[in-house]
Design an enzyme around this catalytic site. Structure first.
Site, mmCIF file in Angstrom:
data_model
loop_
_atom_site.group_PDB
_atom_site.id
_atom_site.type_symbol
_atom_site.label_atom_id
_atom_site.label_comp_id
_atom_site.label_asym_id
_atom_site.label_seq_id
_atom_site.Cartn_x
_atom_site.Cartn_y
_atom_site.Cartn_z
ATOM 1 N N TYR A 149 0.824 -1.211 0.000
ATOM 2 C CA TYR A 149 0.000 0.000 0.000
ATOM 3 C C TYR A 149 0.858 1.261 0.000
ATOM 4 C CZ TYR A 149 -4.502 -2.274 0.995
ATOM 5 O OH TYR A 149 -5.651 -3.006 0.931
ATOM 6 N N LYS A 197 3.880 -15.802 2.603
ATOM 7 C CA LYS A 197 4.071 -16.569 1.373
ATOM 8 C C LYS A 197 5.570 -16.831 1.266
ATOM 9 C CE LYS A 197 2.431 -18.443 -2.452
ATOM 10 N NZ LYS A 197 1.546 -19.631 -2.439
ATOM 11 N N ASP A 229 -2.343 -18.846 0.944
ATOM 12 C CA ASP A 229 -3.368 -19.613 0.204
ATOM 13 C C ASP A 229 -4.003 -20.678 1.102
ATOM 14 O OD1 ASP A 229 -0.877 -20.879 0.179
ATOM 15 O OD2 ASP A 229 -0.983 -21.510 -1.916
ATOM 16 N N ASP A 253 -6.074 -7.448 4.280
ATOM 17 C CA ASP A 253 -7.231 -6.835 3.616
ATOM 18 C C ASP A 253 -8.101 -7.930 3.004
ATOM 19 O OD1 ASP A 253 -8.838 -4.752 2.527
ATOM 20 O OD2 ASP A 253 -7.886 -5.127 0.585
ATOM 21 N N ASP A 257 -12.044 -9.612 4.542
ATOM 22 C CA ASP A 257 -13.330 -9.686 3.827
ATOM 23 C C ASP A 257 -13.814 -11.133 3.748
ATOM 24 O OD1 ASP A 257 -13.232 -6.910 3.330
ATOM 25 O OD2 ASP A 257 -14.055 -7.163 1.309
#
Ligand code: IPM
Ligand code: MN
Length: 373
Positions: A149, A197, A229, A253, A257
């Site tokens: 970001y 990751k 994942d 983020d 959700d």
């Protein structure tokens, strides 16, 4: 200050309603804050300032100077949501999201706490089977002021046919947010799952090493690591496996959700963003321009955010618990906004839901008064 013989403490809250449904849900959040103040003899001075598209409209800037100054002076900042499709094509410095990122950066709120706990009354509102949902209680700790970001360099290359963003974390940035996760786990079930990751990204290798090192200071907390994942899959396959989920900015983020699906609606979830100064408190839902101004939005995320503001921003645990109890009680009594109502069933508007919950916050107050009279 004294008021009718009670000692009253005053806090200044900068309120940034923002865009879309922001102002509607924030009106109910303010109502809840005032009800909690009345019940616990705390005075709140609420002052509103523009952010996002509202800032662009008011001052040509998604994070106007007036708002910058106000948040720095406040005891805590309460935010609705930002985002407006009319600015989708605007240059980056005029986009509502740019205002939000600048706000987070100015406040230095590097740790974003997103609790995701299933309300028993709403178990049937989730697409997941009820037997997987019972007892789900996850705290996502998302790094909020670094990573993709904010990384430089960024931008479109000349001609625009290629573009770059930068993923960079320092060990210091990882360490401080990891500490928040471990400290939180100590107050909960003593388990941190760190997401990365590391099989592909060097930044993730540093993340994993650093979190492991911080974990040595918390021998009472169990630490494990998951690739992002796998974490995404496990979050819906076996959500009870998680206590505290620690992630970098972008993974957090996305996973937050996804986690919202567990509770049945994004409209239910609050967040707290903490750093070394005033905290920033916002529901995790966006500005939802499609339903803005129609009294359809769920104010529970914003009202639950008030509870986080009280607890984490001001250290007021008892009023925070009263607000949370009022939300659970309203849901147990069957109060539903459209997003959590059964299809075809009658639903309350934003304002009506806010009034129900606020009434329940004041309940003990009234019963005390009637005992006294
Ligand atoms: C969130 C939002 C923001 C984010 C957007 C509006 C910039 O999606 O708070 O999760 O990506 O952080
Ligand atoms: Mn998001």
């Amino acid at each position: 200050m004294r008021d009718a013989g009670r000692v009253v403490k005053t806090y200044t809250i900068a309120v940034l309603p923002g865009d879309g449904i922001g102002p509607e849900v924030i009106a109910q959040a303010e109502r809840a804050l005032e009800a909690a103040g009345e019940r616990f003899a705390i005075e709140f001075t609420l002052r509103r300032f523009p952010l996002g598209a509202a800032g662009v409209a008011a001052a040509g800037d998604p994070f106007p100077e007036e708002t910058r100054a106000a948040v720095a002076r406040a005891d805590a900042v309460l935010l609705g949501a930002v985002g407006d499709p009319s600015l989708d094509q605007a240059p980056r410095h005029l986009r509502p999201e740019f205002g939000l990122l600048a706000l987070r950066a100015q406040l230095g709120v590097y740790a974003n706490l997103r609790p995701v706990a299933v309300f028993p009354a709403l178990v049937d509102r989730s697409p997941l089977k009820a037997d997987r949902l019972e007892g789900v209680d996850v705290l996502i700790v998302r790094e909020l002021t670094g990573g993709l970001y904010y990384g430089e360099p960024r931008g479109r290359d000349a001609g625009g046919a290629s573009a770059v963003n930068t993923l960079r974390y320092s060990a210091a940035e990882i360490k401080r947010v990891a500490r928040v996760a471990f400290e939180s786990a100590r107050q909960r079930r003593g388990h941190v799952t760190s997401v990365d990751k590391a099989n592909v990204l060097e930044v993730s290798q540093l993340w994993r090493e650093t979190v492991t090192r911080v974990g040595r200071d918390y021998p009472d907390v169990r630490l494990d690591h998951l690739y992002v994942d796998t974490a995404a899959m496990r979050l819906v396959a076996d959500p009870r496996a998680f206590d505290v989920l620690l992630t970098e900015n972008m993974f957090g983020d996305i996973l937050s959700d996804e986690a919202a699906v567990l509770v049945g609606s994004l409209g239910l979830l609050p967040s707290a963003s903490l750093g070394d100064g005033p905290g920033l408190f916002e529901p995790i839902h966006g500005s939802a321009p499609d339903i803005a101004g129609r009294d359809l939005a769920n104010p529970i995320g914003a009202i639950a955010t008030v509870a986080m503001l009280l607890r984490h921003g001001l250290g007021l645990a008892e009023p925070a618990a009263a607000v949370e109890r009022a939300i659970s009680l309203a849901l147990e009594q069957g109060a539903r906004t459209r997003d959590i109502a059964e299809s075809g069933a009658p639903a309350l508007g934003t304002r009506e839901m806010g009034l129900r919950i606020t009434g329940l916050i004041g309940e003990a107050q009234r019963s005390r008064a009637s005992v006294a009279s």
